[in-house]
Motif scaffolding. Structure first.
Motif, PDB file in Angstrom:
ATOM      1  N   LEU A 482      -9.901 -12.163  -4.071  1.00  0.00           N
ATOM      2  CA  LEU A 482     -10.907 -12.992  -4.734  1.00  0.00           C
ATOM      3  C   LEU A 482     -10.409 -13.491  -6.084  1.00  0.00           C
ATOM      4  CD1 LEU A 482     -13.802 -14.086  -4.823  1.00  0.00           C
ATOM      5  CD2 LEU A 482     -14.520 -11.892  -5.791  1.00  0.00           C
ATOM      6  N   TYR A 483      -9.824 -12.606  -6.868  1.00  0.00           N
ATOM      7  CA  TYR A 483      -9.348 -13.031  -8.183  1.00  0.00           C
ATOM      8  C   TYR A 483      -8.168 -13.995  -8.052  1.00  0.00           C
ATOM      9  CZ  TYR A 483      -8.174 -12.795 -13.102  1.00  0.00           C
ATOM     10  OH  TYR A 483      -7.934 -13.132 -14.414  1.00  0.00           O
ATOM     11  N   THR A 484      -7.268 -13.679  -7.110  1.00  0.00           N
ATOM     12  CA  THR A 484      -6.091 -14.532  -6.957  1.00  0.00           C
ATOM     13  C   THR A 484      -6.476 -15.929  -6.499  1.00  0.00           C
ATOM     14  OG1 THR A 484      -4.775 -12.594  -6.398  1.00  0.00           O
ATOM     15  CG2 THR A 484      -3.865 -14.738  -5.799  1.00  0.00           C
ATOM     16  N   ALA A 485      -7.400 -16.032  -5.546  1.00  0.00           N
ATOM     17  CA  ALA A 485      -7.737 -17.337  -4.966  1.00  0.00           C
ATOM     18  C   ALA A 485      -8.625 -18.172  -5.871  1.00  0.00           C
ATOM     19  CB  ALA A 485      -8.418 -17.132  -3.615  1.00  0.00           C
ATOM     20  N   TYR A 486      -9.469 -17.514  -6.658  1.00  0.00           N
ATOM     21  CA  TYR A 486     -10.495 -18.286  -7.367  1.00  0.00           C
ATOM     22  C   TYR A 486     -10.299 -18.350  -8.873  1.00  0.00           C
ATOM     23  CZ  TYR A 486     -15.096 -20.221  -8.319  1.00  0.00           C
ATOM     24  OH  TYR A 486     -16.124 -21.038  -8.726  1.00  0.00           O
ATOM     25  N   PHE A 487      -9.668 -17.343  -9.457  1.00  0.00           N
ATOM     26  CA  PHE A 487      -9.601 -17.294 -10.912  1.00  0.00           C
ATOM     27  C   PHE A 487      -8.197 -17.537 -11.457  1.00  0.00           C
ATOM     28  CE2 PHE A 487     -13.400 -14.818  -9.939  1.00  0.00           C
ATOM     29  CZ  PHE A 487     -14.310 -15.349 -10.832  1.00  0.00           C
ATOM     30  N   MET A 488      -7.168 -17.247 -10.677  1.00  0.00           N
ATOM     31  CA  MET A 488      -5.811 -17.405 -11.186  1.00  0.00           C
ATOM     32  C   MET A 488      -5.404 -18.869 -11.231  1.00  0.00           C
ATOM     33  SD  MET A 488      -3.374 -14.399  -9.685  1.00  0.00           S
ATOM     34  CE  MET A 488      -3.536 -12.703 -10.226  1.00  0.00           C
ATOM     35  N   THR A 489      -4.462 -19.163 -12.142  1.00  0.00           N
ATOM     36  CA  THR A 489      -3.871 -20.499 -12.162  1.00  0.00           C
ATOM     37  C   THR A 489      -2.922 -20.642 -10.975  1.00  0.00           C
ATOM     38  OG1 THR A 489      -2.012 -19.761 -13.509  1.00  0.00           O
ATOM     39  CG2 THR A 489      -3.988 -20.515 -14.674  1.00  0.00           C
ATOM     40  N   PRO A 490      -2.674 -21.854 -10.530  1.00  0.00           N
ATOM     41  CA  PRO A 490      -1.763 -22.054  -9.386  1.00  0.00           C
ATOM     42  C   PRO A 490      -0.388 -21.442  -9.613  1.00  0.00           C
ATOM     43  CG  PRO A 490      -2.995 -24.053  -9.818  1.00  0.00           C
ATOM     44  CD  PRO A 490      -3.316 -23.116 -10.942  1.00  0.00           C
ATOM     45  N   LYS A 491       0.115 -21.495 -10.839  1.00  0.00           N
ATOM     46  CA  LYS A 491       1.445 -20.964 -11.091  1.00  0.00           C
ATOM     47  C   LYS A 491       1.472 -19.443 -10.944  1.00  0.00           C
ATOM     48  CE  LYS A 491       5.210 -21.046 -14.457  1.00  0.00           C
ATOM     49  NZ  LYS A 491       5.667 -21.525 -15.792  1.00  0.00           N
ATOM     50  N   THR A 499       4.404 -11.996  -3.738  1.00  0.00           N
ATOM     51  CA  THR A 499       4.831 -10.632  -4.053  1.00  0.00           C
ATOM     52  C   THR A 499       4.052  -9.605  -3.242  1.00  0.00           C
ATOM     53  OG1 THR A 499       5.401 -11.326  -6.295  1.00  0.00           O
ATOM     54  CG2 THR A 499       5.118  -8.964  -5.905  1.00  0.00           C
ATOM     55  N   ILE A 500       2.725  -9.812  -3.152  1.00  0.00           N
ATOM     56  CA  ILE A 500       1.911  -8.865  -2.386  1.00  0.00           C
ATOM     57  C   ILE A 500       2.193  -8.997  -0.892  1.00  0.00           C
ATOM     58  CG2 ILE A 500      -0.453  -8.232  -1.776  1.00  0.00           C
ATOM     59  CD1 ILE A 500      -1.297  -9.004  -4.569  1.00  0.00           C
ATOM     60  N   GLU A 501       2.362 -10.212  -0.417  1.00  0.00           N
ATOM     61  CA  GLU A 501       2.599 -10.394   1.018  1.00  0.00           C
ATOM     62  C   GLU A 501       3.932  -9.814   1.458  1.00  0.00           C
ATOM     63  OE1 GLU A 501       2.127 -14.569   1.556  1.00  0.00           O
ATOM     64  OE2 GLU A 501      -0.027 -14.417   1.996  1.00  0.00           O
ATOM     65  N   ILE A 502       4.920  -9.820   0.557  1.00  0.00           N
ATOM     66  CA  ILE A 502       6.222  -9.263   0.944  1.00  0.00           C
ATOM     67  C   ILE A 502       6.159  -7.743   1.062  1.00  0.00           C
ATOM     68  CG2 ILE A 502       7.278  -8.815  -1.316  1.00  0.00           C
ATOM     69  CD1 ILE A 502       9.787 -10.232  -0.255  1.00  0.00           C
ATOM     70  N   MET A 503       5.113  -7.145   0.471  1.00  0.00           N
ATOM     71  CA  MET A 503       4.922  -5.703   0.646  1.00  0.00           C
ATOM     72  C   MET A 503       4.735  -5.331   2.112  1.00  0.00           C
ATOM     73  SD  MET A 503       2.326  -5.086  -2.553  1.00  0.00           S
ATOM     74  CE  MET A 503       1.556  -3.722  -1.695  1.00  0.00           C
ATOM     75  N   GLU A 504       4.207  -6.260   2.896  1.00  0.00           N
ATOM     76  CA  GLU A 504       3.958  -5.985   4.312  1.00  0.00           C
ATOM     77  C   GLU A 504       5.261  -5.805   5.078  1.00  0.00           C
ATOM     78  OE1 GLU A 504       0.659  -7.455   7.574  1.00  0.00           O
ATOM     79  OE2 GLU A 504       1.306  -8.811   5.998  1.00  0.00           O
ATOM     80  N   ILE A 616      -3.753   6.901   0.442  1.00  0.00           N
ATOM     81  CA  ILE A 616      -3.013   6.101  -0.545  1.00  0.00           C
ATOM     82  C   ILE A 616      -1.831   5.397   0.117  1.00  0.00           C
ATOM     83  CG2 ILE A 616      -1.630   6.235  -2.643  1.00  0.00           C
ATOM     84  CD1 ILE A 616      -3.407   8.551  -3.547  1.00  0.00           C
ATOM     85  N   ALA A 617      -1.048   6.149   0.904  1.00  0.00           N
ATOM     86  CA  ALA A 617       0.166   5.567   1.490  1.00  0.00           C
ATOM     87  C   ALA A 617      -0.179   4.508   2.532  1.00  0.00           C
ATOM     88  CB  ALA A 617       1.015   6.672   2.122  1.00  0.00           C
ATOM     89  N   MET A 618      -1.108   4.832   3.436  1.00  0.00           N
ATOM     90  CA  MET A 618      -1.446   3.864   4.469  1.00  0.00           C
ATOM     91  C   MET A 618      -2.285   2.729   3.894  1.00  0.00           C
ATOM     92  SD  MET A 618      -2.456   4.674   8.373  1.00  0.00           S
ATOM     93  CE  MET A 618      -4.051   5.416   8.106  1.00  0.00           C
ATOM     94  N   GLY A 619      -3.088   3.027   2.855  1.00  0.00           N
ATOM     95  CA  GLY A 619      -3.798   1.947   2.182  1.00  0.00           C
ATOM     96  C   GLY A 619      -2.838   0.954   1.560  1.00  0.00           C
ATOM     97  N   PHE A 620      -1.743   1.460   1.000  1.00  0.00           N
ATOM     98  CA  PHE A 620      -0.717   0.588   0.437  1.00  0.00           C
ATOM     99  C   PHE A 620      -0.117  -0.315   1.513  1.00  0.00           C
ATOM    100  CE2 PHE A 620       3.613  -0.336  -0.996  1.00  0.00           C
ATOM    101  CZ  PHE A 620       3.383  -0.785  -2.281  1.00  0.00           C
ATOM    102  N   ALA A 621       0.004   0.208   2.745  1.00  0.00           N
ATOM    103  CA  ALA A 621       0.553  -0.595   3.837  1.00  0.00           C
ATOM    104  C   ALA A 621      -0.460  -1.599   4.372  1.00  0.00           C
ATOM    105  CB  ALA A 621       1.025   0.325   4.969  1.00  0.00           C
ATOM    106  N   VAL A 622      -1.767  -1.283   4.250  1.00  0.00           N
ATOM    107  CA  VAL A 622      -2.807  -2.149   4.813  1.00  0.00           C
ATOM    108  C   VAL A 622      -3.222  -3.239   3.829  1.00  0.00           C
ATOM    109  CG1 VAL A 622      -5.214  -2.137   5.611  1.00  0.00           C
ATOM    110  CG2 VAL A 622      -3.637  -0.368   6.388  1.00  0.00           C
ATOM    111  N   ILE A 623      -3.082  -2.987   2.529  1.00  0.00           N
ATOM    112  CA  ILE A 623      -3.532  -3.953   1.520  1.00  0.00           C
ATOM    113  C   ILE A 623      -2.958  -5.352   1.746  1.00  0.00           C
ATOM    114  CG2 ILE A 623      -3.214  -4.561  -0.919  1.00  0.00           C
ATOM    115  CD1 ILE A 623      -3.906  -1.698  -1.627  1.00  0.00           C
ATOM    116  N   PRO A 624      -1.642  -5.523   2.007  1.00  0.00           N
ATOM    117  CA  PRO A 624      -1.130  -6.890   2.194  1.00  0.00           C
ATOM    118  C   PRO A 624      -1.818  -7.636   3.339  1.00  0.00           C
ATOM    119  CG  PRO A 624       0.684  -5.354   1.868  1.00  0.00           C
ATOM    120  CD  PRO A 624      -0.541  -4.530   2.018  1.00  0.00           C
TER     121      PRO A 624
END
Length: 760
Positions: A482-491, A499-504, A616-624
């Motif tokens: 939500l924050y990334t899509a709506y509040f962050m600047t495009p850059k 960065t988050i997607e490459i975690m997958e 924690i570990a599997m949540g880290f894998a599911v977040i992306p």
């Protein structure tokens, strides 16, 4: 040079273009048809592949659903096996070639398929005495105790010697005497032995007997063989047990392999339990009325932890030796099976399973399994009563002797009796347990092990791991999206999202390795830090936000809009470091120096590798997964909706809550369901970050075993086509079915959300 090419006539220049357009339309139509059939074929191939997977899995599971079956192969009179005397017991050896007929004179071996006699061994009876009782051990030991009218007995044991002359298997039966051939004076008074029970123990042999005058005797014997002379030296002690209540007579005896318990059935439909351990004085500890009629047959199953009794009314039931909190054992009825039509005449336990075969006086046989509480077959096989049943150690052939002295040879199919709905999904009262439980323990080192294959611990473990992983991943994934899509600047979004997607792409085996070897010990040593982070991290963010709002406008404008999140990086790092640094002091101040010990003192079990580590570990894998899908759904909300909301005076957060989230809810829900599906099917993280203990609870500080991890661990080690092998395939079907149901429900809900908010 002048151009002499004649000018085209009117309309001629249009003809090639029309033909070209027609050709292009035909090519396009061909491509459309090819694409249509290609996509349809690929889709059908995917559906077909899934169908084949289900079909293969189901084909491996189907044999678990079949009942037992017998088919008559041969029939011949018992006289064909040797001397035509009364047969007291039948035995069938492992290779199903030789049968053994136990009579008062000894043991005769014969070809099982034809009845042709092969060997005959006589047991020398004491002079002037006749055989009056026969004691049987569990089938695997093949012990026979002959009791005589003068109070003496002879202990024999069947064995088979294998040889391979000319590469052909030859079985040579033998009759051995573990305590020597000389009869043992069991009753010093010389009274007739009317009933005998015998078992082999770790220290030798235990023999119980009832005399004609109603006394109960218990003897413990051991033997040593001189390697030079072959002479057997026997030592033993016989003691008189406390008498039964007055007015009752013993009719059946059974003693367990630990030489600790003797069960006596009397002529008044009662069971009497004796504590006969050599650590104390023998005592009659309990008398129980069976309430099922007079007992006519009684046998211990393999392992001697449970007892099967049959009555004159055809009732068949299983009883367990259950220890109470005071360490006193009781005889407890746990299961009743489908009854036979007449009085039970014989009970034959299987060699290595908790199954047993029962015959009655009307020629019916019943096939049962104790752990599964399952009646596998009840069938009439003879016009005469069933006298004896012999089942082979591999459960593929059976010998049956009826009251007309006819031996029937039957082929048996009874591959997977251990499995039933109750054994898979309901609580089962296992041997040695104080009550019914859900247990998964499919294998052990001993042949007498009772398989425990309940899928409830594995299913709950799967849901437990997924629940705690989603509890960690959903808030971070959705709020971050939500924050990334709506509040962050495009850059900034262009940096954060990749960065988050490459975690997958991180291998889950690496995450599991780090969770098991680094994260689990770290959490154990810094337990207060985990709870401190949950308290101080949100509080810090609120304080930083409030402080930021109180700064002068000139200072706040120095940070470009959409980059405010970067301000939190340093406070987050400092807060995490502070919580870890203060962890030892918090343990000393509030938990007497050890938070883990404090949990234990308050009745909360703590395992180093537990659901918190997995979460924690599997949540880290599911977040992306959740972040990527949810972020795309939120970012693709039409701009005119958000701009219209802002134009009407709504704040950005009001716009998010009232416009963005409802519109993007189908995509957000899909993201959550995709993450849940990923968590349910995860294998390597739960395999390496938990203790793989199949417990039934939702304690975040204890481990679990999931369906996927159990399949990965046990499938390579199990025997192909065994019951364990097929149950693992059943677990795979359960996992696929669970995923299918979740995805189907998710799609239905997503479509309804999409329909509801499509008019915005």
């Amino acid at each position: 040079m002048s151009d002499t090419t004649p000018a085209p006539q009117a309309g001629e220049s249009l003809m090639p273009n029309a033909r070209e357009r027609a050709r292009l339309r035909n090519v396009r139509r061909l491509k459309d048809r090819f694409s249509h059939w290609g996509v349809a074929t690929a889709g059908l191939a995917v559906v077909g592949a899934l169908g084949l997977i289900f079909f293969y899995l189901f084909s491996e599971v189907v044999p678990l659903l079949k009942d037992a079956d017998v088919e008559l192969r041969e029939s011949y009179p018992v006289s064909a096996t040797g001397a035509d005397t009364d047969v007291q017991h039948l035995i069938l050896e492992r290779y199903e070639e030789l049968g053994a007929k136990v009579t008062a004179d000894g043991v005769s071996f014969f070809l099982a398929d034809s009845g042709q006699e092969q060997a005959d061994y006589n047991v020398a009876a004491p002079a002037g005495a006749k055989q009056t009782a026969l004691g049987l051990s569990t089938p695997g030991e093949a012990l026979l105790a002959y009791g005589y009218s003068n109070g003496q007995l002879v202990l024999t044991q069947l064995s088979y010697r294998l040889s391979y002359p000319n590469d052909q298997r030859k079985i040579t039966p033998q009759l051995e005497y573990p305590l020597g051939q000389a009869p043992l004076q069991f009753d010093e008074q010389g009274r007739e032995l009317s009933h005998i029970a015998v078992q082999a123990t770790q220290r030798g042999f235990v023999i119980a007997a009832a005399t004609a005058d109603g006394r109960l005797l218990l003897g413990r014997y051991s033997a040593r063989e001189n390697l030079m002379t072959g002479e057997v030296t026997t030592t033993g002690k016989v003691e008189v047990l406390p008498p039964l209540p007055s007015g009752v007579t013993p009719v059946l005896l059974e003693v367990d392999k630990t030489a600790s318990h003797l069960v006596v059935a009397d002529d008044q439909a009662n069971l009497h339990l004796y504590a006969v351990s050599d650590r104390g004085e023998p005592a009659l500890t309990e008398t129980v009325a069976t309430e099922r009629g007079q007992i006519t047959a009684m046998r211990f199953l393999v392992g001697t932890g449970s007892l099967v009794i049959g009555t004159e009314s055809g009732n068949v039931s299983q009883w367990l030796l259950v220890r109470d909190p005071k360490n006193i054992y009781h005889v407890q009825p746990v299961r009743d099976f489908e009854s036979l039509s007449s009085a039970v005449t014989t009970i034959t336990p299987e060699y290595a399973r908790r199954g047993f075969w029962v015959g009655d006086s009307s020629g019916n046989i019943g096939v049962y399994h104790g752990t599964a509480a399952r009646t596998l077959m009840v069938e009439n096989v003879s016009d005469h009563g069933v006298e004896n049943i012999a089942i082979s150690p591999i459960n593929r052939k059976m010998l049956l002797l009826d009251a007309s002295n006819q031996v029937q040879v039957m082929d048996v199919w009874n591959e997977h009796p251990e499995i039933s709905f109750s054994s898979l999904w309901q609580k089962v009262w296992y041997e040695g347990r104080s009550g019914p439980e859900y247990v998964w323990q499919a294998s052990s080192g001993g042949d007498e092990f009772e398989s425990k294959m309940s899928l409830v611990p594995l299913s709950l473990g799967t849901l437990k791991a997924a629940f705690f992983a989603m509890l960690f991943a959903i808030p971070l994934g959705i709020m971050g999206a939500l924050y990334t899509a709506y509040f962050m600047t495009p850059k900034m979004r262009g940096l954060v999202k990749p960065t988050i997607e490459i975690m997958e792409a991180l291998p889950t085996v690496i995450l599991g390795f780090l969770a098991g070897l680094w994260l689990a010990p770290f959490l154990e040593n810094h337990l207060p830090a985990i709870f401190s982070v949950l308290i101080f991290m949100p509080l810090m963010m609120v304080l930083v936000g409030y402080a930021w709002s109180r700064l002068p406008q000139a200072v706040r404008t120095q940070v470009p809009e959409g980059w405010e999140a970067a301000i939190l990086i340093l406070p987050i790092l400092l807060t995490g470091w502070m919580c870890v640094a203060l962890s030892p002091f918090i343990e000393v101040w509030f938990f007497s120096g050890s938070m883990r010990q404090w949990f234990t003192d308050n009745g909360i079990d703590y395992d180093q590798r537990n659901a918190l580590v997995v979460g924690i570990a599997m949540g880290f894998a599911v977040i992306p997964t959740i972040f990527s899908i949810a972020e795309d759904a939120i970012f693709n909300v039409p701009r005119h909706l958000t701009q219209g909301s802002l134009a009407l005076g709504a704040t950005r957060w009001q716009t998010v809550v009232g416009v963005v989230l409802p519109t993007a809810s189908p995509g957000i829900f899909s993201a959550v369901m995709m993450g849940f599906g990923r968590a349910v099917g995860e294998t390597m993280i739960v395999l390496m970050a938990t203790g793989n203990s199949p417990v039934v609870n939702f304690n975040i500080f204890e481990g679990m075993r999931t369906l996927s991890a159990n399949i990965a661990v046990e499938l390579p080690e199990t025997a192909v086509d065994s019951t364990h092998f097929r149950v693992l395939f059943l677990a795979a079907i359960v996992l696929l079915t669970l995923t299918f149901i979740v995805n189907t429900c998710a799609e239905i809900i997503r479509q309804r959300l999409r329909k509801r908010y499509s008019n915005l």
